[in-house]
Motif scaffolding. Structure first.
Motif, PDB file in Angstrom:
ATOM      1  N   PRO A   1     -16.428  -9.514 -17.523  1.00 43.31           N
ATOM      2  CA  PRO A   1     -16.130 -10.620 -18.446  1.00 43.31           C
ATOM      3  C   PRO A   1     -17.396 -11.408 -18.768  1.00 43.31           C
ATOM      4  O   PRO A   1     -17.557 -12.540 -18.302  1.00 43.31           O
ATOM      5  CB  PRO A   1     -15.133 -11.463 -17.647  1.00 43.31           C
ATOM      6  N   TYR A   2     -18.281 -10.768 -19.529  1.00 45.87           N
ATOM      7  CA  TYR A   2     -19.585 -11.378 -19.831  1.00 45.87           C
ATOM      8  C   TYR A   2     -19.399 -12.796 -20.353  1.00 45.87           C
ATOM      9  O   TYR A   2     -18.477 -13.082 -21.095  1.00 45.87           O
ATOM     10  CB  TYR A   2     -20.328 -10.509 -20.856  1.00 45.87           C
ATOM     11  N   GLY A   3     -20.294 -13.662 -19.916  1.00 48.60           N
ATOM     12  CA  GLY A   3     -20.221 -15.058 -20.364  1.00 48.60           C
ATOM     13  C   GLY A   3     -19.509 -15.946 -19.362  1.00 48.60           C
ATOM     14  O   GLY A   3     -19.678 -17.159 -19.374  1.00 48.60           O
ATOM     15  N   LYS A   4     -18.684 -15.339 -18.502  1.00 48.88           N
ATOM     16  CA  LYS A   4     -18.034 -16.130 -17.452  1.00 48.88           C
ATOM     17  C   LYS A   4     -18.690 -15.813 -16.110  1.00 48.88           C
ATOM     18  O   LYS A   4     -19.276 -14.743 -15.946  1.00 48.88           O
ATOM     19  CB  LYS A   4     -16.546 -15.793 -17.379  1.00 48.88           C
TER      20      LYS A   4
ATOM     21  N   LYS B   1     -22.327   0.581 -12.603  1.00 50.49           N
ATOM     22  CA  LYS B   1     -23.637  -0.019 -12.879  1.00 50.49           C
ATOM     23  C   LYS B   1     -23.479  -1.277 -13.725  1.00 50.49           C
ATOM     24  O   LYS B   1     -24.168  -2.286 -13.499  1.00 50.49           O
ATOM     25  CB  LYS B   1     -24.527   1.011 -13.592  1.00 50.49           C
ATOM     26  N   SER B   2     -22.569  -1.253 -14.690  1.00 52.95           N
ATOM     27  CA  SER B   2     -22.388  -2.438 -15.543  1.00 52.95           C
ATOM     28  C   SER B   2     -21.880  -3.617 -14.709  1.00 52.95           C
ATOM     29  O   SER B   2     -22.281  -4.769 -14.929  1.00 52.95           O
ATOM     30  CB  SER B   2     -21.434  -2.128 -16.702  1.00 52.95           C
ATOM     31  N   TRP B   3     -21.018  -3.345 -13.723  1.00 48.25           N
ATOM     32  CA  TRP B   3     -20.540  -4.421 -12.854  1.00 48.25           C
ATOM     33  C   TRP B   3     -21.653  -4.939 -11.933  1.00 48.25           C
ATOM     34  O   TRP B   3     -21.757  -6.141 -11.681  1.00 48.25           O
ATOM     35  CB  TRP B   3     -19.346  -3.942 -12.014  1.00 48.25           C
ATOM     36  N   ILE B   4     -22.471  -4.018 -11.463  1.00 48.64           N
ATOM     37  CA  ILE B   4     -23.579  -4.432 -10.587  1.00 48.64           C
ATOM     38  C   ILE B   4     -24.561  -5.317 -11.360  1.00 48.64           C
ATOM     39  O   ILE B   4     -24.987  -6.373 -10.876  1.00 48.64           O
ATOM     40  CB  ILE B   4     -24.281  -3.179 -10.001  1.00 48.64           C
ATOM     41  N   ASP B   5     -24.896  -4.896 -12.574  1.00 51.37           N
ATOM     42  CA  ASP B   5     -25.803  -5.701 -13.400  1.00 51.37           C
ATOM     43  C   ASP B   5     -25.201  -7.077 -13.667  1.00 51.37           C
ATOM     44  O   ASP B   5     -25.879  -8.105 -13.593  1.00 51.37           O
ATOM     45  CB  ASP B   5     -26.089  -4.986 -14.726  1.00 51.37           C
ATOM     46  N   TYR B   6     -23.920  -7.060 -13.980  1.00 50.06           N
ATOM     47  CA  TYR B   6     -23.223  -8.331 -14.258  1.00 50.06           C
ATOM     48  C   TYR B   6     -23.227  -9.233 -13.012  1.00 50.06           C
ATOM     49  O   TYR B   6     -23.509 -10.433 -13.099  1.00 50.06           O
ATOM     50  CB  TYR B   6     -21.793  -8.032 -14.712  1.00 50.06           C
ATOM     51  N   ALA B   7     -22.940  -8.645 -11.850  1.00 50.40           N
ATOM     52  CA  ALA B   7     -22.888  -9.431 -10.613  1.00 50.40           C
ATOM     53  C   ALA B   7     -24.252 -10.026 -10.304  1.00 50.40           C
ATOM     54  O   ALA B   7     -24.377 -11.222 -10.002  1.00 50.40           O
ATOM     55  CB  ALA B   7     -22.407  -8.563  -9.449  1.00 50.40           C
ATOM     56  N   ILE B   8     -25.282  -9.202 -10.402  1.00 48.50           N
ATOM     57  CA  ILE B   8     -26.625  -9.692 -10.078  1.00 48.50           C
ATOM     58  C   ILE B   8     -27.046 -10.794 -11.052  1.00 48.50           C
ATOM     59  O   ILE B   8     -27.563 -11.838 -10.644  1.00 48.50           O
ATOM     60  CB  ILE B   8     -27.643  -8.522 -10.047  1.00 48.50           C
TER      61      ILE B   8
END
Lengths: 386, 386
Positions: free
Chosen positions: A159-162, A186-193
């Motif tokens: 949920p990019y932006g949140k 990978k997209s979740w890892i990037d988002y988490a970091i």
């Protein structure tokens, strides 16, 4: 008396306690033999190697030379060694002091949340395994649900932006069966970091991933900087009644590794020696083969159910990496309506999507059953007049 | 990353993790053979009946006819039956739906605190078993320590005029060995009821109570209206490595019984079938006799240590209901100072009172040891030049 009010936010009963009561009632009242495909509990006996190993360990407890008292708080080395080796096979480098042997994934999914501040914001893509979310509610955290789409095989998109403090991901997913690809993870890892979040990765079904798939989040670049992985021997080894699993807290996660150790010091006292010996037998060629055979047995069960569902033109999640079949209700039927229909007309117990905190018209069928019951269930489903 | 700051309020290491390291170091460096009377871990193998029963149970897991999956969330009836019977013998009426089988007392002492509101005020008479207090710190509760007096055998007296939400009592006490009398417990029950508090009663050592003593708080009038009792098979059956205990939440405690059930639903998945079968063997004449023999063995060990301490004119708590000897440091020595002296000069590992959150000059010696080691330790203590 000051009661924890957060319990009031939970449904009155835990969904699988509710289901167990429902099956009990149905068995009393129904003329049909009830087939329980509700709770995801293994039905085949343990492969001989695991039972034998535990028998040997039990015998050891009665002898002076082999008796052992308190288990090491983070688990016996003989088991942690095997786990390190498995990670290496799955393409991840984990060391023994990052591994903590536990009594199973269910308790752990809540326990790890205690490492973080009170009232943190926690994200759960839904449908999801309810215990993890409920534990966070009890702990007073702010639980946010992220609904996923059938069109995307229920694989969530960040949920990019949140921003959130904790993010729970489960792959292959219970209940939908969807397994994350490398790039999805990978997209979740990037988002988490990028958002300073920690991922709690529920890998209870990781041994069900088809060969070539991602079996641990640590096989994905960057994961050790943002993810705790929780695993269980319940489904892969048939250990639901034995209680053994493990949690990985990478040293890259700053203080979390030592906080986890400190938490065990105060809140836990280790896992039965006998259970750990049983689990360690998995890390032998014979143990691995026996476990794989069981996993394939249950996956074949799932395929049998899917053939019957196809005859009925019902949509189901077509993952080959799961013991669960997630089925869309026939038009006009709610999740509970379809579940009731299956029970009343087919004598089959299923779990409505509501149990997975999801507001959609689906039920989960568990393929953890004997072949005989699965064939019988498939026939009943195929014969159903919808 | 939002870390749980409350961990910062704890000592860097859990005291028994610290002790384990200390023993390991000493074993490397010392010329003397190190005798570990620090951690209270049983040293004798399990009586044959318990090992046999678990061996049988392990064998069952490998057979179709006898395999069992998830244990019932509150424990198997075969074990709960036995527990109900034991309470009846001890003068208390407890029903099966008030009993919850657990993986031991340590985790439970913290778990039950989750039933109550966040940030509640919790009283710990000290010296006390540290894990319970530390768990409450981690959960964010306001932990208050009530120092007790040697003159009163370290049995605490209710702090009339002050109020708390939870009160932890341990009898026989770890570490001091003092066992509450009926009237002492009654005064706490009256105090709890009048101040709307709940007592968490740690009965991990209750089987060590001398005959005629109070073996459960529920033998005291009014207890079911204000107390949760936590018990363990670790010390009575030698099950430190097997992990089994139970918690009693009386129905008289309003919502707490159902909240506890709800907590298990979300946060726990039951105890190994094999461990439960082993524990159930206690409730047979042979099992009871075997356990009692072990308990008396360890109590005799404690008496042997006391004779040596008497020779040295050291004060110790003269309870006959405990496997622990709580010893006053020689004049001029702190709790750590005396503990170091015992390690350096006698090769004996002990636990300083600091580990029990007590600011007094005492150490605890555990009598959970072989007779040989206890004789050797007693000789070394008697020979010590103070």
């Amino acid at each position: 008396m000051k009661i924890n009010d957060d319990f009031g936010k939970l449904p009155a009963d835990y969904v699988f306690a509710e289901l167990a009561e429902k099956v009990k009632r149905a068995r009393k009242l129904s003329e049909k033999r009830i087939i329980d495909l509700g709770i995801g509990d293994v039905k085949l006996p343990l492969p001989k190697i695991f039972a034998d190993e535990m028998e040997k360990a039990a015998k050891e407890t009665g002898k002076k030379e082999t008796f052992r008292g308190y288990p090491p708080q983070s688990g016996y080395d003989f088991l942690k060694n095997g786990i390190v080796g498995e990670y290496a096979r799955d393409g991840a480098e984990i060391s023994e002091d990052e591994i903590f042997v536990t009594d199973g994934a269910k308790s752990e999914l809540g326990n790890v949340a205690e490492l973080f501040g009170k009232g943190i914001k926690v994200l759960f893509p839904v449908p999801c395994y309810p215990a993890a979310a409920e534990s966070n509610v009890i702990l007073g955290n702010d639980v946010v649900y992220l609904p996923t789409d059938r069109e995307n095989d229920f694989i969530p998109v960040p949920p990019y932006g949140k921003t959130f403090d904790l993010i729970y991901l489960c792959s292959p997913s219970n209940p939908t069966g969807g397994a994350f690809s490398y790039l999805q993870l990978k997209s979740w890892i990037d988002y988490a970091i990028s958002s300073n979040a920690v991922i709690i990765y529920d890998g209870a079904y990781s041994r069900f991933v088809e060969s070539g798939g991602v079996r641990t989040i640590y096989a994905v670049k960057g994961a050790k900087n943002c993810a705790i992985e929780i695993r269980s021997f319940s489904k892969s080894l048939g250990f639901t009644g034995i209680r053994c699993g493990f949690t990985v807290v990478p040293k890259e996660l700053g203080d979390l590794n030592s906080l986890y150790k400190r938490r065990i010091g105060a809140r836990f006292n280790g896992v039965s020696y006998i259970s750990q010996r049983g689990a360690a037998a998995y890390f032998t060629p014979e143990g691995r083969k026996a476990a794989e055979k069981r996993i394939n047995f249950y996956k074949t069960n799932a395929s049998v159910l899917k053939i019957a569902l196809k005859k009925q033109n019902l949509w189901y999640n077509n993952s080959c990496s799961s013991p669960y079949v997630f089925v869309k209700s026939p038009d006009g039927l709610s999740s509970d309506g379809f579940s009731d229909l299956l029970l009343d007309n087919c004598g089959i117990c299923s779990t409505p999507a509501r149990g997975f905190l999801f507001d959609g018209n689906y039920v989960r069928l568990s393929a953890f059953s004997t072949r005989e019951d699965i064939f019988e269930a498939a026939e009943r489903i195929a014969d159903l007049r919808l």
